[in-house]
Motif scaffolding. Structure first.
Motif, PDB file in Angstrom:
ATOM      1  N   LEU A 188       0.859  -1.184   0.000  1.00 44.69           N
ATOM      2  CA  LEU A 188       0.000   0.000   0.000  1.00 44.69           C
ATOM      3  C   LEU A 188       0.892   1.230   0.000  1.00 44.69           C
ATOM      4  CD1 LEU A 188      -2.773   1.401   0.210  1.00 44.69           C
ATOM      5  CD2 LEU A 188      -2.546   1.210   2.712  1.00 44.69           C
ATOM      6  N   TRP A 189       0.603   2.153  -0.905  1.00 48.51           N
ATOM      7  CA  TRP A 189       1.338   3.400  -1.064  1.00 48.51           C
ATOM      8  C   TRP A 189       0.350   4.555  -1.058  1.00 48.51           C
ATOM      9  CZ3 TRP A 189       6.728   3.425  -2.065  1.00 48.51           C
ATOM     10  CH2 TRP A 189       7.290   2.162  -2.280  1.00 48.51           C
ATOM     11  N   GLN A 190       0.780   5.712  -0.580  1.00 46.12           N
ATOM     12  CA  GLN A 190      -0.004   6.934  -0.718  1.00 46.12           C
ATOM     13  C   GLN A 190       0.665   7.775  -1.800  1.00 46.12           C
ATOM     14  OE1 GLN A 190      -0.743   9.312   2.790  1.00 46.12           O
ATOM     15  NE2 GLN A 190      -2.503  10.269   1.806  1.00 46.12           N
ATOM     16  N   VAL A 191      -0.152   8.411  -2.637  1.00 41.63           N
ATOM     17  CA  VAL A 191       0.347   9.224  -3.738  1.00 41.63           C
ATOM     18  C   VAL A 191       0.120  10.687  -3.367  1.00 41.63           C
ATOM     19  CG1 VAL A 191       0.238   9.649  -6.220  1.00 41.63           C
ATOM     20  CG2 VAL A 191      -0.360   7.379  -5.325  1.00 41.63           C
ATOM     21  N   ASP A 192       1.201  11.479  -3.327  1.00 41.52           N
ATOM     22  CA  ASP A 192       1.044  12.879  -2.920  1.00 41.52           C
ATOM     23  C   ASP A 192       0.716  13.766  -4.124  1.00 41.52           C
ATOM     24  OD1 ASP A 192       3.459  13.563  -4.222  1.00 41.52           O
ATOM     25  OD2 ASP A 192       4.617  13.595  -2.361  1.00 41.52           O
ATOM     26  N   SER A 193       0.568  15.046  -3.889  1.00 42.59           N
ATOM     27  CA  SER A 193       0.149  15.983  -4.929  1.00 42.59           C
ATOM     28  C   SER A 193       1.181  16.138  -6.048  1.00 42.59           C
ATOM     29  CB  SER A 193      -0.173  17.350  -4.326  1.00 42.59           C
ATOM     30  OG  SER A 193       0.966  17.869  -3.661  1.00 42.59           O
ATOM     31  N   ASP A 194       2.420  15.747  -5.801  1.00 39.07           N
ATOM     32  CA  ASP A 194       3.457  15.784  -6.828  1.00 39.07           C
ATOM     33  C   ASP A 194       3.595  14.445  -7.546  1.00 39.07           C
ATOM     34  OD1 ASP A 194       4.195  18.455  -6.329  1.00 39.07           O
ATOM     35  OD2 ASP A 194       5.462  17.824  -4.640  1.00 39.07           O
ATOM     36  N   ASN A 195       2.635  13.543  -7.315  1.00 39.30           N
ATOM     37  CA  ASN A 195       2.635  12.200  -7.885  1.00 39.30           C
ATOM     38  C   ASN A 195       3.823  11.372  -7.397  1.00 39.30           C
ATOM     39  OD1 ASN A 195       1.005  10.437  -9.373  1.00 39.30           O
ATOM     40  ND2 ASN A 195       2.348  10.594 -11.150  1.00 39.30           N
ATOM     41  N   LEU A 196       4.287  11.641  -6.185  1.00 39.48           N
ATOM     42  CA  LEU A 196       5.344  10.863  -5.554  1.00 39.48           C
ATOM     43  C   LEU A 196       4.697   9.868  -4.595  1.00 39.48           C
ATOM     44  CD1 LEU A 196       7.879  13.735  -4.814  1.00 39.48           C
ATOM     45  CD2 LEU A 196       7.930  12.094  -6.707  1.00 39.48           C
ATOM     46  N   PHE A 197       5.326   8.716  -4.458  1.00 38.03           N
ATOM     47  CA  PHE A 197       4.764   7.638  -3.657  1.00 38.03           C
ATOM     48  C   PHE A 197       5.404   7.585  -2.280  1.00 38.03           C
ATOM     49  CE2 PHE A 197       4.111   6.458  -8.025  1.00 38.03           C
ATOM     50  CZ  PHE A 197       2.841   5.916  -8.035  1.00 38.03           C
ATOM     51  N   LYS A 251      -7.282   8.488   5.864  1.00 35.56           N
ATOM     52  CA  LYS A 251      -7.229   9.915   5.532  1.00 35.56           C
ATOM     53  C   LYS A 251      -7.629  10.127   4.085  1.00 35.56           C
ATOM     54  CE  LYS A 251      -3.683  10.823   8.905  1.00 35.56           C
ATOM     55  NZ  LYS A 251      -2.319  10.726   9.212  1.00 35.56           N
ATOM     56  N   ILE A 252      -8.197  11.287   3.823  1.00 34.31           N
ATOM     57  CA  ILE A 252      -8.529  11.651   2.450  1.00 34.31           C
ATOM     58  C   ILE A 252      -7.238  11.665   1.631  1.00 34.31           C
ATOM     59  CG2 ILE A 252      -9.312  13.556   0.988  1.00 34.31           C
ATOM     60  CD1 ILE A 252     -11.266  14.283   3.266  1.00 34.31           C
ATOM     61  N   GLY A 253      -7.302  11.090   0.444  1.00 31.63           N
ATOM     62  CA  GLY A 253      -6.137  11.105  -0.414  1.00 31.63           C
ATOM     63  C   GLY A 253      -6.202  10.060  -1.503  1.00 31.63           C
ATOM     64  N   ILE A 254      -5.131  10.012  -2.278  1.00 34.12           N
ATOM     65  CA  ILE A 254      -4.977   9.044  -3.363  1.00 34.12           C
ATOM     66  C   ILE A 254      -4.017   7.965  -2.875  1.00 34.12           C
ATOM     67  CG2 ILE A 254      -4.229   8.689  -5.751  1.00 34.12           C
ATOM     68  CD1 ILE A 254      -6.703  10.475  -5.488  1.00 34.12           C
TER      69      ILE A 254
END
Length: 119
Positions: A25-34, A59-62
């Protein structure tokens, strides 16, 4: 109702749960970094033993789940080619309601896959 993220994997080629599949499982930040969150394996029922996220970690997010199905099929003795058609199946999805349950099942075969938002 408490929010949580769960998953399971079904092997459609044999009509049974896929046990031993490595899942990240990874979270993707606003810069498309994992950002790596966790790794686990599916159990004999094709599920992970506990929620991937729950409570305060929801948490809300991608996010992106990565399922290493090539290794699973090789370990089952399937002739999948070298390289295999499917190796790592990434599923990118969003959590917009962290108090709600999110279930991301994966249905696999050596030649394809499907997913949906389950309950």
């Amino acid at each position: 109702m408490t929010g949580k993220l769960t998953t399971h994997v079904l092997d459609l080629s044999i009509g049974k749960p896929a046990s031993g599949v490595l899942v990240e499982l990874w979270q993707v930040d606003s810069d498309n970094l994992f950002q790596f969150i966790l790794t686990c394996r599916t159990n004999e029922d094709g599920r992970v033993n506990q929620p991937l996220l729950d409570g305060a970690s929801m948490k809300i997010g991608i996010y992106e789940l990565r399922f290493y199905v090539g290794d699973y099929f090789r370990n089952c003795g399937k002739q999948i080619g070298n390289p295999s058609f499917l190796d790592c199946v990434p599923i990118r999805f969003g959590i917009s309601e962290p108090a709600s349950p999110y279930h991301v099942p994966l249905l696999i075969s050596p030649g394809g896959y499907s997913t949906y938002r389950g309950s």
